[in-house]
Write a protein that holds these residues in place. Structure first.
Motif, PDB file in Angstrom:
ATOM      1  N   ALA A   1      -3.112   3.512  -2.363  1.00  0.00           N
ATOM      2  CA  ALA A   1      -3.569   2.490  -1.417  1.00  0.00           C
ATOM      3  C   ALA A   1      -2.395   1.949  -0.603  1.00  0.00           C
ATOM      4  O   ALA A   1      -2.516   1.709   0.611  1.00  0.00           O
ATOM      5  N   ALA A   2      -1.239   1.758  -1.264  1.00  0.00           N
ATOM      6  CA  ALA A   2      -0.043   1.279  -0.566  1.00  0.00           C
ATOM      7  C   ALA A   2       0.394   2.288   0.491  1.00  0.00           C
ATOM      8  O   ALA A   2       0.742   1.916   1.626  1.00  0.00           O
ATOM      9  N   ASP A   3       0.368   3.565   0.143  1.00  0.00           N
ATOM     10  CA  ASP A   3       0.745   4.608   1.105  1.00  0.00           C
ATOM     11  C   ASP A   3      -0.189   4.592   2.309  1.00  0.00           C
ATOM     12  O   ASP A   3       0.246   4.763   3.457  1.00  0.00           O
ATOM     13  N   ALA A   4      -1.487   4.392   2.050  1.00  0.00           N
ATOM     14  CA  ALA A   4      -2.468   4.368   3.140  1.00  0.00           C
ATOM     15  C   ALA A   4      -2.222   3.221   4.108  1.00  0.00           C
ATOM     16  O   ALA A   4      -2.521   3.322   5.302  1.00  0.00           O
ATOM     17  N   LEU A   5      -1.656   2.126   3.587  1.00  0.00           N
ATOM     18  CA  LEU A   5      -1.408   0.940   4.417  1.00  0.00           C
ATOM     19  C   LEU A   5       0.045   0.847   4.890  1.00  0.00           C
ATOM     20  O   LEU A   5       0.400  -0.099   5.597  1.00  0.00           O
ATOM     21  N   GLY A   6       0.879   1.794   4.468  1.00  0.00           N
ATOM     22  CA  GLY A   6       2.285   1.762   4.855  1.00  0.00           C
ATOM     23  C   GLY A   6       3.051   0.649   4.175  1.00  0.00           C
ATOM     24  O   GLY A   6       3.969   0.059   4.767  1.00  0.00           O
ATOM     25  N   VAL A   7       2.684   0.369   2.915  1.00  0.00           N
ATOM     26  CA  VAL A   7       3.306  -0.723   2.165  1.00  0.00           C
ATOM     27  C   VAL A   7       4.186  -0.134   1.066  1.00  0.00           C
ATOM     28  O   VAL A   7       3.870   0.926   0.497  1.00  0.00           O
ATOM     29  N   ASP A   8       5.290  -0.810   0.770  1.00  0.00           N
ATOM     30  CA  ASP A   8       6.163  -0.374  -0.313  1.00  0.00           C
ATOM     31  C   ASP A   8       5.386  -0.382  -1.637  1.00  0.00           C
ATOM     32  O   ASP A   8       4.740  -1.370  -1.988  1.00  0.00           O
ATOM     33  N   ARG A   9       5.474   0.711  -2.376  1.00  0.00           N
ATOM     34  CA  ARG A   9       4.716   0.829  -3.618  1.00  0.00           C
ATOM     35  C   ARG A   9       5.088  -0.235  -4.646  1.00  0.00           C
ATOM     36  O   ARG A   9       4.216  -0.796  -5.309  1.00  0.00           O
ATOM     37  N   ASP A  10       6.357  -0.496  -4.788  1.00  0.00           N
ATOM     38  CA  ASP A  10       6.794  -1.478  -5.784  1.00  0.00           C
ATOM     39  C   ASP A  10       6.275  -2.870  -5.447  1.00  0.00           C
ATOM     40  O   ASP A  10       5.874  -3.629  -6.341  1.00  0.00           O
ATOM     41  N   VAL A  11       6.259  -3.200  -4.165  1.00  0.00           N
ATOM     42  CA  VAL A  11       5.734  -4.496  -3.744  1.00  0.00           C
ATOM     43  C   VAL A  11       4.228  -4.549  -3.981  1.00  0.00           C
ATOM     44  O   VAL A  11       3.694  -5.561  -4.452  1.00  0.00           O
ATOM     45  N   ALA A  12       3.556  -3.463  -3.691  1.00  0.00           N
ATOM     46  CA  ALA A  12       2.104  -3.420  -3.880  1.00  0.00           C
ATOM     47  C   ALA A  12       1.740  -3.651  -5.341  1.00  0.00           C
ATOM     48  O   ALA A  12       0.775  -4.355  -5.650  1.00  0.00           O
ATOM     49  N   ARG A  13       2.508  -3.088  -6.244  1.00  0.00           N
ATOM     50  CA  ARG A  13       2.201  -3.263  -7.668  1.00  0.00           C
ATOM     51  C   ARG A  13       2.359  -4.714  -8.108  1.00  0.00           C
ATOM     52  O   ARG A  13       1.686  -5.152  -9.049  1.00  0.00           O
ATOM     53  N   LEU A  14       3.219  -5.445  -7.438  1.00  0.00           N
ATOM     54  CA  LEU A  14       3.398  -6.858  -7.777  1.00  0.00           C
ATOM     55  C   LEU A  14       2.130  -7.665  -7.513  1.00  0.00           C
ATOM     56  O   LEU A  14       1.951  -8.746  -8.082  1.00  0.00           O
ATOM     57  N   ALA A  15       1.273  -7.157  -6.636  1.00  0.00           N
ATOM     58  CA  ALA A  15       0.036  -7.877  -6.295  1.00  0.00           C
ATOM     59  C   ALA A  15      -0.989  -7.834  -7.430  1.00  0.00           C
ATOM     60  O   ALA A  15      -1.960  -8.595  -7.413  1.00  0.00           O
TER      61      ALA A  15
END
Length: 219
Positions: free
Chosen positions: A37-51
């Motif tokens: 999902a992070a890749d699809a939105l262009g978001v850093d994976r590590d930051v996305a997991r913090l959510a």
């Protein structure tokens, strides 16, 4: 695509929630789904997991909250105001099914996780939250015993309908819609009994017996 480079974790969680079910259908409700999902939105994976510090249950919670928001967007107050209460509740539930329809496999996996004993309190909380929102959208303002019984019964109607929905292969989920109509009939009968009880000052109707009928309905 929205720029999420400066998004707060709450904003990021909301954005990811819309992407998660498509990924979870294949990867399960696991970190891999967050990464995709992070890749699809262009978001850093590590930051996305913090959510999603609570893992799978937090991911599912975020998705269900997204379904709530989508339901509110599809059914503004003016679309419901001229309907009878029964029809408002039916419209709300059917709209939720329409929103969930593309992601039935993700829903199946989510419910399996929520059915685990350690997740039961969170599952009840999520069911209550959606039921409360639907009753408020339907115009309910009860604050007494009615407030609780309405939400309990709607939670049970919704959960039993979801079980039918997951295995429904009929056109436009006709079998699920018929199942839902019968469960709504049960609710309306219970509301009539409660109304008679309030008017006559009689014995309070048994919520336990009613829950049993919803959980194990005669189809």
């Amino acid at each position: 695509m929205a720029d999420l480079s400066d998004a707060t974790l709450d904003e990021l969680r909301e954005a990811l929630a819309a992407e998660l079910p498509a990924q979870a259908a294949f990867d399960g409700w696991k970190p891999a789904a967050v990464d995709a999902a992070a890749d699809a939105l262009g978001v850093d994976r590590d930051v996305a997991r913090l959510a999603f510090p609570g893992g799978a249950v937090d991911m599912i919670d975020a998705w269900f909250a997204q379904v709530d928001r989508e339901m509110e967007a599809r059914l503004p107050a003016e679309q419901l105001s001229n309907l009878k209460i029964r029809d408002r509740i039916t419209r709300l539930l059917e709209t939720r099914l329409d929103i969930l329809a593309p992601d039935r496999e993700a829903l199946r996996r989510a419910l399996a996780i929520l059915a685990m004993p350690q997740n039961a309190p969170r599952a009840v909380k999520l069911g209550w939250r959606s039921a409360d929102l639907m009753w408020r959208m339907a115009g309910d303002t009860a604050t007494d015993f009615n407030h609780y019984t309405k939400r309990v019964t709607l939670s049970l109607v919704y959960s039993s309908t979801i079980m039918a929905f997951l295995d429904d292969e009929s056109d436009d989920f006709a079998d699920t819609r018929a199942f839902l109509a019968r469960r709504i009939d049960n609710v309306m009968q219970f509301e009539k009994v409660k109304a008679k009880w309030r008017g006559a000052g009689g014995e309070r109707p048994s919520l336990t017996r009613f829950i049993g009928r919803l959980r194990y309905p005669a189809i």
